[in-house]
Motif scaffolding. Structure first.
Motif, PDB file in Angstrom:
ATOM      1  N   ASN A  36      97.420  66.985  66.159  1.00 32.98           N
ATOM      2  CA  ASN A  36      97.476  66.826  64.647  1.00 32.98           C
ATOM      3  C   ASN A  36      96.003  66.378  64.226  1.00 32.98           C
ATOM      4  N   LEU A  37      95.556  65.478  64.984  1.00 32.38           N
ATOM      5  CA  LEU A  37      94.234  64.783  64.707  1.00 32.38           C
ATOM      6  C   LEU A  37      93.210  66.199  64.617  1.00 32.38           C
ATOM      7  N   PHE A  38      93.316  66.974  65.655  1.00 31.05           N
ATOM      8  CA  PHE A  38      92.506  68.298  65.720  1.00 31.05           C
ATOM      9  C   PHE A  38      92.397  69.051  64.495  1.00 31.05           C
ATOM     10  N   ASP A  39      93.963  69.176  64.128  1.00 29.21           N
ATOM     11  CA  ASP A  39      94.441  70.074  63.044  1.00 29.21           C
ATOM     12  C   ASP A  39      93.734  69.735  61.796  1.00 29.21           C
ATOM     13  N   VAL A  40      93.465  68.476  61.499  1.00 30.61           N
ATOM     14  CA  VAL A  40      93.113  67.880  60.386  1.00 30.61           C
ATOM     15  C   VAL A  40      91.482  68.284  60.228  1.00 30.61           C
ATOM     16  N   ILE A  41      90.987  68.158  61.315  1.00 29.49           N
ATOM     17  CA  ILE A  41      89.617  68.188  61.306  1.00 29.49           C
ATOM     18  C   ILE A  41      89.205  69.738  61.174  1.00 29.49           C
ATOM     19  N   LEU A  42      89.920  70.710  61.735  1.00 34.45           N
ATOM     20  CA  LEU A  42      89.794  72.124  61.818  1.00 34.45           C
ATOM     21  C   LEU A  42      90.261  72.516  60.295  1.00 34.45           C
ATOM     22  N   PHE A  43      91.166  71.876  59.728  1.00 30.83           N
ATOM     23  CA  PHE A  43      91.629  72.140  58.437  1.00 30.83           C
ATOM     24  C   PHE A  43      90.420  71.930  57.444  1.00 30.83           C
ATOM     25  N   LEU A  44      89.697  70.702  57.519  1.00 27.57           N
ATOM     26  CA  LEU A  44      88.632  70.528  56.734  1.00 27.57           C
ATOM     27  C   LEU A  44      87.600  71.613  56.904  1.00 27.57           C
ATOM     28  N   SER A  45      87.270  71.973  58.209  1.00 25.06           N
ATOM     29  CA  SER A  45      86.294  72.826  58.364  1.00 25.06           C
ATOM     30  C   SER A  45      86.630  74.268  57.775  1.00 25.06           C
ATOM     31  N   ASP A  46      87.777  74.577  57.745  1.00 22.38           N
ATOM     32  CA  ASP A  46      88.407  76.033  57.390  1.00 22.38           C
ATOM     33  C   ASP A  46      88.171  75.765  55.826  1.00 22.38           C
ATOM     34  N   LEU A  47      88.738  74.775  55.240  1.00 27.10           N
ATOM     35  CA  LEU A  47      88.421  74.732  53.810  1.00 27.10           C
ATOM     36  C   LEU A  47      87.202  74.921  53.222  1.00 27.10           C
ATOM     37  N   THR A  48      86.129  74.823  53.874  1.00 28.45           N
ATOM     38  CA  THR A  48      84.640  75.223  53.473  1.00 28.45           C
ATOM     39  C   THR A  48      84.512  76.634  53.451  1.00 28.45           C
ATOM     40  N   ARG A  49      85.184  77.358  54.078  1.00 28.06           N
ATOM     41  CA  ARG A  49      84.959  79.018  54.196  1.00 28.06           C
ATOM     42  C   ARG A  49      85.876  79.603  53.598  1.00 28.06           C
ATOM     43  N   MET A  50      87.097  79.262  53.074  1.00 31.74           N
ATOM     44  CA  MET A  50      88.472  80.036  52.773  1.00 31.74           C
ATOM     45  C   MET A  50      89.229  79.280  51.532  1.00 31.74           C
ATOM     46  N   PRO A  51      89.961  79.885  51.052  1.00 28.54           N
ATOM     47  CA  PRO A  51      91.000  79.331  49.980  1.00 28.54           C
ATOM     48  C   PRO A  51      91.744  78.300  50.793  1.00 28.54           C
ATOM     49  N   ILE A  52      92.483  77.263  49.711  1.00 25.91           N
ATOM     50  CA  ILE A  52      93.096  76.204  50.569  1.00 25.91           C
ATOM     51  C   ILE A  52      94.291  76.717  51.224  1.00 25.91           C
ATOM     52  N   MET A  53      95.171  77.783  50.419  1.00 24.66           N
ATOM     53  CA  MET A  53      96.131  78.261  51.031  1.00 24.66           C
ATOM     54  C   MET A  53      95.957  78.962  52.351  1.00 24.66           C
ATOM     55  N   ASP A  54      94.982  79.510  52.415  1.00 23.55           N
ATOM     56  CA  ASP A  54      94.589  80.233  53.837  1.00 23.55           C
ATOM     57  C   ASP A  54      94.431  79.240  54.783  1.00 23.55           C
ATOM     58  N   ALA A  55      93.558  78.122  54.566  1.00 23.43           N
ATOM     59  CA  ALA A  55      93.248  77.121  55.669  1.00 23.43           C
ATOM     60  C   ALA A  55      94.547  76.552  55.893  1.00 23.43           C
ATOM     61  N   ALA A  56      95.511  76.298  55.127  1.00 25.46           N
ATOM     62  CA  ALA A  56      96.813  75.496  55.177  1.00 25.46           C
ATOM     63  C   ALA A  56      97.494  76.595  56.399  1.00 25.46           C
ATOM     64  N   ARG A  57      97.680  77.757  56.078  1.00 23.69           N
ATOM     65  CA  ARG A  57      98.195  78.580  57.048  1.00 23.69           C
ATOM     66  C   ARG A  57      97.631  78.737  58.363  1.00 23.69           C
ATOM     67  N   ARG A  58      96.463  78.378  58.569  1.00 25.72           N
ATOM     68  CA  ARG A  58      95.785  78.471  59.849  1.00 25.72           C
ATOM     69  C   ARG A  58      95.948  77.378  60.602  1.00 25.72           C
ATOM     70  N   VAL A  59      96.428  76.052  59.997  1.00 28.30           N
ATOM     71  CA  VAL A  59      96.821  75.129  60.815  1.00 28.30           C
ATOM     72  C   VAL A  59      98.018  75.265  62.090  1.00 28.30           C
ATOM     73  N   ARG A  60      97.387  75.077  63.128  1.00 30.03           N
ATOM     74  CA  ARG A  60      98.139  75.605  64.485  1.00 30.03           C
ATOM     75  C   ARG A  60      98.358  77.024  64.445  1.00 30.03           C
ATOM     76  N   ASP A  61      97.761  77.674  63.819  1.00 26.50           N
ATOM     77  CA  ASP A  61      98.213  79.317  63.972  1.00 26.50           C
ATOM     78  C   ASP A  61      96.586  80.024  63.539  1.00 26.50           C
ATOM     79  N   ARG A  62      95.704  80.216  64.301  1.00 28.77           N
ATOM     80  CA  ARG A  62      94.433  80.638  64.301  1.00 28.77           C
ATOM     81  C   ARG A  62      94.340  82.125  64.786  1.00 28.77           C
ATOM     82  N   SER A  63      95.355  82.668  64.583  1.00 35.15           N
ATOM     83  CA  SER A  63      95.600  84.218  64.599  1.00 35.15           C
ATOM     84  C   SER A  63      94.863  84.855  63.358  1.00 35.15           C
ATOM     85  N   GLU A  64      94.660  86.254  63.336  1.00 36.79           N
ATOM     86  CA  GLU A  64      93.966  86.763  62.235  1.00 36.79           C
ATOM     87  C   GLU A  64      95.084  86.736  60.973  1.00 36.79           C
TER      88      GLU A  64
END
Ligand SMILES: Nc1ncnc2c1ncn2[C@@H]1O[C@H](COP(=O)(O)OP(=O)(O)OP(=O)(O)O)[C@@H](O)[C@H]1O
Ligand SMILES: [Mg+2]
Length: 469
Positions: A36-64
């Motif tokens: 979960n700690l990794f998830d929040v770090i990656l969530f912050l990273s994803d938020l810098t390049r995609m909409p919030i909802m897309d970043a939220a969906r990518r938590v634990r599911d980094r598929s296409e």
């Protein structure tokens, strides 16, 4: 480089703070909240390049095409869920930054704090469920304040990190949380801040900053973009590179592009000698060029002169090799997160693996530069063997506790290490307690039955609870 992270309302992380060193190992039992700690770090990273909802969906599911309910990233309680999450990250950005048009600029300061607050809104008559941006801020942290919350460093390291001064923020949110402002970057510039409406924003303001006109905010965005999870996949590790692969390519988070990167680095001898710490039989590494097929293939030759292409090498060898190449690559910077690096490695070689991971991270006793890039490594583990192969100062203890029927994550550290001085209100643990906590063999099959699981969940809370009293 991520130095401190405070999180509330994200999955099992509620009111937690973690201080990171150049190399950090998060150690805890299954289900404690390490990933979960990794998830929040990656969530912050994803938020810098995609909409919030897309970043939220990518938590634990980094598929296409990630799916699943977005509410699951907010903390669940016995009665339902927390509807707000707050994240604050403190980090160091590199001294210069390059944008997509290859323009280089220097951030005015390097020590920054980024704050974000998000709110979940369930489906109503107007719209389906969504996540609203409530607050966003980016500001400078004065050097003295930053150093007071930092891992031990030498004067040389510290002097090589840009200080600067900037009293006004780079990004701020109005008191009524209606507007988010992007301010001028300093460097003698003045002018009105740019205003964004917070209400209904689908992405963070930081994610819209795309040029070096605002070099500090842009450097913050680039820094967070560089926070990645390595998920080394056998097929990517074995893949050949085409001639068309760009010459400045780096090993990707899946482990692709090893042949092209090795070719660029030309440090075959150095990397082969690293690999021989894992496999004593390694003689040479090389890249085989096939002009007809236009491919580059990685080849390992053993001490008897027998050559093996990447396809013939074992998964463990290839994973170690990918890390050794990243270690030798001064352009491979950022924050590298890696889950359970001991997987697939023989117990007798675990210390070679942890030594390599620690060496990959920036040396805080030396100046930051080409030979000492600002690279950071964060791993997690539940292996007592890994924990015992590390310095106690590199360990963060991850445990769980129950409160009002819900389970939350707690982070602690080993006594008499630098984190103890930074968090005097927290109770440290000892290495002995940590190793005992990780090696309760009778609990290995705790997931088998609900009753056993409940009993063990109560027991899992013990080490940190004991410490807390
Ligand atoms: N939305 C949520 N609210 C509260 N707790 C949550 C939420 N989502 C997940 N959890 C908790 O997080 C736990 C899993 O955490 P995580 O996957 O980080 O464990 P881990 O330490 O990585 O374990 P492992 O070693 O097995 O990988 C679950 O047991 C669950 O209780
Ligand atoms: Mg995990």
């Amino acid at each position: 480089m991520l130095t401190k992270l405070s999180v509330s309302g994200f999955k099992s992380l509620d009111d937690v703070t973690v201080h990171f060193g150049p190399f950090t190992c998060i150690a805890g039992q299954n289900g404690a909240g390490k990933s979960n700690l990794f998830d929040v770090i990656l969530f912050l990273s994803d938020l810098t390049r995609m909409p919030i909802m897309d970043a939220a969906r990518r938590v634990r599911d980094r598929s296409e095409k990630p799916g699943g309910p977005i509410a699951s990233i907010f903390t669940r309680t016995r009665d339902g869920m927390r509807d707000t999450m707050a994240i604050a990250a403190e980090f160091i950005v590199p001294g210069s930054v390059v944008d997509d048009f290859n323009q280089r600029a220097e951030p005015s300061v390097a020590l920054l704090r980024y704050e974000l607050e998000l709110r979940f809104t369930p489906t109503d008559e107007v719209e389906s469920e969504r996540i609203l941006l409530v607050k966003e801020a980016l500001r400078y942290i004065p050097k003295s304040e930053f150093r007071g919350a930092l891992f031990p460093t030498s004067g040389m390291f510290w002097d090589s990190v840009k200080g600067g001064t900037k009293t006004s923020p780079f990004i701020s949110t109005s008191e009524d949380k209606d507007s988010i402002f992007v301010h001028q970057d300093g460097n003698g510039k003045s002018g009105r801040p740019e205003r964004f409406s917070a209400l209904g924003a689908r992405r963070t303001v930081l994610s819209t900053i795309s040029s070096v006109d605002r070099p500090t905010a842009f450097a913050a965005r680039r820094e967070m973009e560089s926070w990645v999870l390595l998920q080394l996949e056998p097929s990517a590790l074995r893949k050949e590179d085409e001639f068309s692969t760009p010459s400045d390519v780096k090993v990707s988070p899946t482990g692709a592009h090893m042949p092209a990167t090795l070719r660029r680095l030309g440090a075959d001898g150095l990397i082969a000698s690293r690999l021989s710490e894992l496999l004593p039989d390694v003689g040479e590494l090389s890249v085989d060029i096939d002009e007809r097929r236009q491919t580059k293939t990685l080849v390992m030759t053993n001490k008897d002169g027998i050559s093996f292409p990447a396809k013939a090498l074992s998964d463990g060898t290839l994973r170690f090799l990918a890390l050794a190449i990243m270690h030798a690559d001064r352009d491979a910077g950022g924050v590298i997160c890696l889950e359970e690096p001991e997987n697939g490695i023989h117990p007798s070689r675990v210390s070679a693996m942890t030594r390599l991971l620690r060496d990959m991270a920036v040396d805080p006793q030396e100046a930051v530069g080409d030979d000492n890039p600002l690279r950071q490594v964060i791993i997690n583990t539940h292996s007592p063997l890994v924990v015992q192969s590390l310095r106690t100062a590199d360990l963060v203890v991850c445990g769980s506790y129950r409160q009002d029927g819900a389970t939350y994550t707690d982070f602690s550290f080993v006594a008499e290490t630098w984190r103890a001085a930074l968090m005097p209100d927290h109770h440290p643990t000892s290495l002995g307690t940590l190793v005992a906590y990780l090696s309760k063999p009778e609990e290995a099959d705790w997931s088998q039955s609900e009753t056993v699981r409940q009993r063990l969940e109560t027991q899992l809370t013990l080490p940190l609870r004991e410490i807390a009293h």
